[in-house]
Design a protein around this motif. Structure first.
Motif, PDB file in Angstrom:
ATOM      1  N   TRP A   1       0.794  -1.222   0.000  1.00 24.28           N
ATOM      2  CA  TRP A   1       0.000   0.000   0.000  1.00 24.28           C
ATOM      3  C   TRP A   1       0.826   1.272   0.000  1.00 24.28           C
ATOM      4  CZ3 TRP A   1      -4.992  -0.485   3.476  1.00 24.28           C
ATOM      5  CH2 TRP A   1      -5.770  -1.543   2.995  1.00 24.28           C
ATOM      6  N   TYR A   2       2.055   1.229   0.529  1.00 26.29           N
ATOM      7  CA  TYR A   2       2.805   2.467   0.715  1.00 26.29           C
ATOM      8  C   TYR A   2       4.199   2.425   0.088  1.00 26.29           C
ATOM      9  CZ  TYR A   2      -0.939   2.860   4.090  1.00 26.29           C
ATOM     10  OH  TYR A   2      -2.179   2.872   4.674  1.00 26.29           O
ATOM     11  N   VAL A   3       4.967   1.388   0.368  1.00 26.16           N
ATOM     12  CA  VAL A   3       6.338   1.350  -0.135  1.00 26.16           C
ATOM     13  C   VAL A   3       6.358   1.260  -1.653  1.00 26.16           C
ATOM     14  CG1 VAL A   3       8.504   0.073  -0.104  1.00 26.16           C
ATOM     15  CG2 VAL A   3       7.184   0.331   2.007  1.00 26.16           C
ATOM     16  N   LEU A   4       5.575   0.349  -2.233  1.00 23.61           N
ATOM     17  CA  LEU A   4       5.561   0.191  -3.691  1.00 23.61           C
ATOM     18  C   LEU A   4       5.085   1.448  -4.412  1.00 23.61           C
ATOM     19  CD1 LEU A   4       5.940  -1.560  -6.186  1.00 23.61           C
ATOM     20  CD2 LEU A   4       3.657  -2.503  -5.806  1.00 23.61           C
ATOM     21  N   PRO A   5       3.952   2.067  -4.017  1.00 25.68           N
ATOM     22  CA  PRO A   5       3.549   3.301  -4.710  1.00 25.68           C
ATOM     23  C   PRO A   5       4.578   4.411  -4.594  1.00 25.68           C
ATOM     24  CG  PRO A   5       1.715   2.417  -3.453  1.00 25.68           C
ATOM     25  CD  PRO A   5       2.919   1.630  -3.055  1.00 25.68           C
ATOM     26  N   LEU A   6       5.184   4.579  -3.414  1.00 25.05           N
ATOM     27  CA  LEU A   6       6.190   5.623  -3.254  1.00 25.05           C
ATOM     28  C   LEU A   6       7.418   5.345  -4.117  1.00 25.05           C
ATOM     29  CD1 LEU A   6       5.988   6.237   0.598  1.00 25.05           C
ATOM     30  CD2 LEU A   6       5.136   7.719  -1.235  1.00 25.05           C
ATOM     31  N   ARG A   7       7.786   4.081  -4.225  1.00 26.90           N
ATOM     32  CA  ARG A   7       8.935   3.735  -5.063  1.00 26.90           C
ATOM     33  C   ARG A   7       8.631   4.013  -6.531  1.00 26.90           C
ATOM     34  NH1 ARG A   7      11.897  -2.235  -5.414  1.00 26.90           N
ATOM     35  NH2 ARG A   7      13.520  -1.605  -6.892  1.00 26.90           N
ATOM     36  N   LEU A   8       7.435   3.660  -6.988  1.00 24.50           N
ATOM     37  CA  LEU A   8       7.067   3.925  -8.378  1.00 24.50           C
ATOM     38  C   LEU A   8       7.026   5.424  -8.660  1.00 24.50           C
ATOM     39  CD1 LEU A   8       4.237   1.273  -8.881  1.00 24.50           C
ATOM     40  CD2 LEU A   8       6.586   1.180  -9.749  1.00 24.50           C
ATOM     41  N   ARG A   9       6.512   6.207  -7.715  1.00 28.49           N
ATOM     42  CA  ARG A   9       6.470   7.652  -7.922  1.00 28.49           C
ATOM     43  C   ARG A   9       7.870   8.239  -7.968  1.00 28.49           C
ATOM     44  NH1 ARG A   9       3.118  11.439  -3.818  1.00 28.49           N
ATOM     45  NH2 ARG A   9       4.798  10.789  -2.397  1.00 28.49           N
ATOM     46  N   ARG A  10       8.765   7.755  -7.109  1.00 26.36           N
ATOM     47  CA  ARG A  10      10.138   8.247  -7.120  1.00 26.36           C
ATOM     48  C   ARG A  10      10.835   7.881  -8.431  1.00 26.36           C
ATOM     49  NH1 ARG A  10      11.665   5.744  -2.996  1.00 26.36           N
ATOM     50  NH2 ARG A  10      11.038   7.329  -1.506  1.00 26.36           N
ATOM     51  N   ARG A  11      10.568   6.682  -8.933  1.00 29.32           N
ATOM     52  CA  ARG A  11      11.175   6.268 -10.206  1.00 29.32           C
ATOM     53  C   ARG A  11      10.663   7.107 -11.352  1.00 29.32           C
ATOM     54  NH1 ARG A  11      10.359   0.139 -11.889  1.00 29.32           N
ATOM     55  NH2 ARG A  11      11.598  -0.120  -9.974  1.00 29.32           N
ATOM     56  N   ALA A  12       9.355   7.419 -11.334  1.00 29.65           N
ATOM     57  CA  ALA A  12       8.789   8.244 -12.403  1.00 29.65           C
ATOM     58  C   ALA A  12       9.396   9.637 -12.376  1.00 29.65           C
ATOM     59  CB  ALA A  12       7.270   8.307 -12.249  1.00 29.65           C
ATOM     60  N   ARG A  13       9.585  10.205 -11.198  1.00 25.46           N
ATOM     61  CA  ARG A  13      10.196  11.526 -11.118  1.00 25.46           C
ATOM     62  C   ARG A  13      11.644  11.496 -11.605  1.00 25.46           C
ATOM     63  NH1 ARG A  13       8.061  13.713  -5.191  1.00 25.46           N
ATOM     64  NH2 ARG A  13       5.882  14.099  -5.812  1.00 25.46           N
ATOM     65  N   ARG A  14      12.361  10.421 -11.271  1.00 17.04           N
ATOM     66  CA  ARG A  14      13.743  10.318 -11.707  1.00 17.04           C
ATOM     67  C   ARG A  14      13.833  10.186 -13.222  1.00 17.04           C
ATOM     68  NH1 ARG A  14      14.958   6.319  -8.889  1.00 17.04           N
ATOM     69  NH2 ARG A  14      14.769   4.676 -10.451  1.00 17.04           N
ATOM     70  N   ASP A  15      12.931   9.397 -13.816  1.00 19.35           N
ATOM     71  CA  ASP A  15      12.931   9.241 -15.271  1.00 19.35           C
ATOM     72  C   ASP A  15      12.542  10.539 -15.970  1.00 19.35           C
ATOM     73  OD1 ASP A  15      13.635   6.625 -14.874  1.00 19.35           O
ATOM     74  OD2 ASP A  15      11.594   5.832 -15.111  1.00 19.35           O
ATOM     75  N   ALA A  16      11.646  11.295 -15.340  1.00 21.75           N
ATOM     76  CA  ALA A  16      11.229  12.566 -15.964  1.00 21.75           C
ATOM     77  C   ALA A  16      12.359  13.580 -15.951  1.00 21.75           C
ATOM     78  CB  ALA A  16      10.022  13.117 -15.231  1.00 21.75           C
TER      79      ALA A  16
END
Length: 202
Positions: free
Chosen positions: A187-202
């Motif tokens: 619920w929390y670790v996976l969504p936060l990790r995906l959001r951080r990865r998306a920001r890094r890729d952007a």
């Protein structure tokens, strides 16, 4: 005009294609993945469409919150109804002090989760027509996050209460702790990790 002078059209049964220039703000499908022609930013995934207006963004976020609320409300209502019925069963009188404390804590957490997840509906009803939709969406998003935390804790306490009755104390606590860890990861670790990865890729 003879038969040979007529312009050749598409074969029968073949859909016509419109080779006209795209309208302003439109994004041809073949341009993605690559660079979004609307704003010129990189679009490696092909998901970057025309920019939203502020009104469109608020409406989209509100509809997303409504869909998420329906899913969460169903779960918390079923769980809360089960918790309320436990106190009226004959076995409840035989519960030890620790189990009673866990039960009370679980009911309180379930009530808090129910209030948080239903609150967006009440807020929207009271503020409907007041041109405060952006504020409603912001408040509803925060209440949803709070409700999800309370719901996870309610599920964990419910599991601990049930396992503590049928299993040895230490084993019940270990299993409940493992399940809560899995909830935190999903619920929390996976969504936060995906959001951080998306920001890094952007």
């Amino acid at each position: 005009m003879t038969m040979t002078d007529q312009p050749a059209g598409p074969p029968a049964g073949t859909p016509e294609r419109e080779d006209l220039p795209a309208a302003a703000g439109a994004r041809p499908a073949e341009d993605c993945p690559g660079t979004c022609p609307t704003c010129g930013t990189a679009d490696p995934t092909g998901e970057h469409g025309p920019p939203e207006t502020a009104r469109e963004r608020v409406n989209r976020r509100w509809h997303e919150i409504l869909q998420e609320t329906r899913v969460a409300q169903t779960g918390v209502q079923i769980l809360f109804g089960f918790l309320l019925s436990v106190a009226f069963t004959p076995l409840f009188r035989d519960l030890a002090t620790f189990d009673r404390v866990v039960y009370v804590l679980t009911v309180v957490l379930g009530a808090g989760a129910t209030a948080s997840l239903i609150a967006p509906v009440s807020i929207h009803r009271f503020l409907s027509g007041q041109r405060l939709k952006a504020e409603v969406v912001e408040a509803a998003g925060r209440l949803m996050m709070t409700g999800m935390v309370l719901l996870a804790l309610t599920i964990g306490c419910t599991l601990l209460l049930i396992l503590h009755v049928v299993l040895p104390s230490l084993l019940a606590e270990l299993i409940a702790g493992g399940v809560m860890l899995w909830f935190a990861l999903c619920w929390y670790v996976l969504p936060l990790r995906l959001r951080r990865r998306a920001r890094r890729d952007a």
